[in-house]
Write an enzyme that holds these catalytic residues in place. Structure first.
Site, PDB file in Angstrom:
ATOM      1  N   MET A  11       0.640  -1.023  -0.722  1.00 23.04           N
ATOM      2  CA  MET A  11       0.200   0.118   0.429  1.00 23.04           C
ATOM      3  C   MET A  11       0.851   1.142   0.298  1.00 23.04           C
ATOM      4  O   MET A  11       0.614   1.968  -0.397  1.00 23.04           O
ATOM      5  CB  MET A  11      -0.957   0.074   1.431  1.00 23.04           C
ATOM      6  CG  MET A  11      -2.275   0.766   1.278  1.00 23.04           C
ATOM      7  SD  MET A  11      -3.045   0.367   2.245  1.00 23.04           S
ATOM      8  CE  MET A  11      -4.577   1.847   2.232  1.00 23.04           C
ATOM      9  N   ASN A  24      -3.257   2.026   9.840  1.00 19.96           N
ATOM     10  CA  ASN A  24      -4.325   1.997  10.566  1.00 19.96           C
ATOM     11  C   ASN A  24      -4.825   2.036  11.888  1.00 19.96           C
ATOM     12  O   ASN A  24      -4.856   0.347  12.869  1.00 19.96           O
ATOM     13  CB  ASN A  24      -5.483  -0.028  10.338  1.00 19.96           C
ATOM     14  CG  ASN A  24      -5.864   0.338   8.854  1.00 19.96           C
ATOM     15  OD1 ASN A  24      -6.338   1.025   8.803  1.00 19.96           O
ATOM     16  ND2 ASN A  24      -4.709  -1.004   8.204  1.00 19.96           N
ATOM     17  N   SER A  41      -8.402   4.018   3.357  1.00 22.27           N
ATOM     18  CA  SER A  41      -9.071   3.076   2.599  1.00 22.27           C
ATOM     19  C   SER A  41      -8.494   2.932   1.018  1.00 22.27           C
ATOM     20  O   SER A  41      -9.010   4.071  -0.257  1.00 22.27           O
ATOM     21  CB  SER A  41     -10.402   2.506   2.610  1.00 22.27           C
ATOM     22  OG  SER A  41     -11.142   2.339   2.407  1.00 22.27           O
ATOM     23  N   GLU A  93     -17.496  -2.566   7.021  1.00 16.95           N
ATOM     24  CA  GLU A  93     -16.959  -3.539   5.722  1.00 16.95           C
ATOM     25  C   GLU A  93     -17.298  -4.563   6.476  1.00 16.95           C
ATOM     26  O   GLU A  93     -16.980  -5.968   5.032  1.00 16.95           O
ATOM     27  CB  GLU A  93     -15.542  -3.294   5.368  1.00 16.95           C
ATOM     28  CG  GLU A  93     -14.646  -4.222   4.329  1.00 16.95           C
ATOM     29  CD  GLU A  93     -13.286  -3.504   4.681  1.00 16.95           C
ATOM     30  OE1 GLU A  93     -12.349  -4.657   3.903  1.00 16.95           O
ATOM     31  OE2 GLU A  93     -13.025  -1.994   4.692  1.00 16.95           O
ATOM     32  N   TYR A  94     -16.969  -5.199   7.392  1.00 22.19           N
ATOM     33  CA  TYR A  94     -17.269  -6.883   8.394  1.00 22.19           C
ATOM     34  C   TYR A  94     -19.074  -6.803   7.815  1.00 22.19           C
ATOM     35  O   TYR A  94     -18.689  -8.530   7.741  1.00 22.19           O
ATOM     36  CB  TYR A  94     -16.979  -6.497   9.741  1.00 22.19           C
ATOM     37  CG  TYR A  94     -15.024  -6.766   9.445  1.00 22.19           C
ATOM     38  CD1 TYR A  94     -14.192  -5.726   9.514  1.00 22.19           C
ATOM     39  CD2 TYR A  94     -14.972  -7.342  10.878  1.00 22.19           C
ATOM     40  CE1 TYR A  94     -12.649  -5.981   9.962  1.00 22.19           C
ATOM     41  CE2 TYR A  94     -13.479  -7.502  11.894  1.00 22.19           C
ATOM     42  CZ  TYR A  94     -12.691  -6.408  10.992  1.00 22.19           C
ATOM     43  OH  TYR A  94     -10.948  -6.643  10.717  1.00 22.19           O
TER      44      TYR A  94
END
Length: 302
Positions: free
Chosen positions: A11, A95, A121, A180-181
């Site tokens: 990332m 994060n 994100s 999201e989970y």
């Protein structure tokens, strides 16, 4: 603009490359020389130490951290503070827990430095599609960094924004990941039901492709799901082990602290944890209880 990027995992490296493509000058540092070389090959400037990185970028310096949450962030900040000058800016795009970000901001401000927390994100697709950026800190400092955020975002006028004071960026990203989970769990359960209905022999990959257009459940997560099912319809070779980054846990804990019911997010987290239990004591005990009660007979009584 000219800035330093610390942490060149997939990332961090992609973000550095996107910034280079956008015309920014990026000095790059990572403990792995090969990671530095890969970004330099894309147009970045090599720094083999934090001292070298700080020397390359002109004051007021901007240093963006993309290192694992927790101690690595604190260690990197502690190493940077003696090297920076008043007015320099540290950005944490990882994060991190928002409470850690609030603590770090207070510490950094005592050194006449600025701290910006950016919930980021986009994952590995961010290089091509852009990143969603949720930004916390001093609003006037965030405004100075606008050209950086505009380059990283999907477009200059969308996909990024200031959300509040120090800690707010990582707080919003935490909630984002909790949501999201829940979305991922719902998709997984839905396709599991389709797979279990053997009478119809429904092609799950075909259904995913249908849903991608026009349906109310269309989303980037569904796009990724459709791709996974197309490549591997039976999910062969994939272990039923689901990791979590920690942010879903933090979201569930925050919901409890705030007395906000969040059953979907919390249950999706428990499902991930359950997936890692190879020898589940609780399931064994449930089976033993059912046996003691007489198996099917107990179901008739309840």
């Amino acid at each position: 603009m000219k800035l330093g990027m610390i942490g060149l995992g997939r990332m961090g490296a992609n973000m550095a490359e996107r910034l280079v493509r956008g015309g920014h000058k990026i000095a790059c540092y990572d403990r792995d020389p090969a990671a530095i070389a890969r970004v330099v090959d894309k147009g970045g400037l090599a720094a083999d130490s934090l001292e070298k990185l700080v020397h390359i970028i002109a004051p007021p310096r901007i240093v963006w951290l993309m290192v694992p949450a927790g101690d690595p962030v604190d260690q990197t900040i502690n190493a940077l503070i003696p090297l920076l000058k008043p007015g320099d800016i540290i950005i944490d795009g990882g994060n991190s827990n928002y409470k850690d970000s609030m603590r770090r901001a207070k510490k950094i401000q005592t050194k006449d430095l600025h701290y910006v927390d950016v919930g980021t994100s986009g994952g590995i697709w961010g290089l091509k599609e852009g990143y969603s950026l949720m930004i916390g800190g001093e609003e006037k400092i965030v405004e100075k960094l606008r050209p950086i955020f505009q380059t990283l975002a999907p477009a200059a006028d969308r996909g990024w924004g200031y959300v509040g004071p120090s800690g707010a960026g990582h707080f919003v990203k935490m909630v984002h990941n909790g949501i999201e989970y829940g979305m991922m769990e719902a998709l997984a359960e839905g396709f599991a039901i389709i797979d279990a209905k053997k009478d119809f022999a429904v092609d799950a990959a075909h259904v995913a492709e249908i849903w991608r257009f026009g349906s109310v459940v269309r989303s980037w997560l569904l796009d990724l799901t459709a791709g996974a099912l197309e490549r591997n319809p039976k999910l062969a070779g994939i272990a039923p082990f689901v990791a979590d980054s920690g942010e879903g846990r933090w979201t569930a804990i925050e919901a409890i602290d705030l007395n906000v019911p969040a059953p979907v997010i919390t249950t999706s987290l428990i499902q991930r944890i359950q997936s890692r239990v190879q020898e589940s004591f609780s399931n064994k005990l449930l089976a033993a209880m059912r046996h003691e009660f007489g198996g099917h007979e107990i179901e008739k009584e309840t």
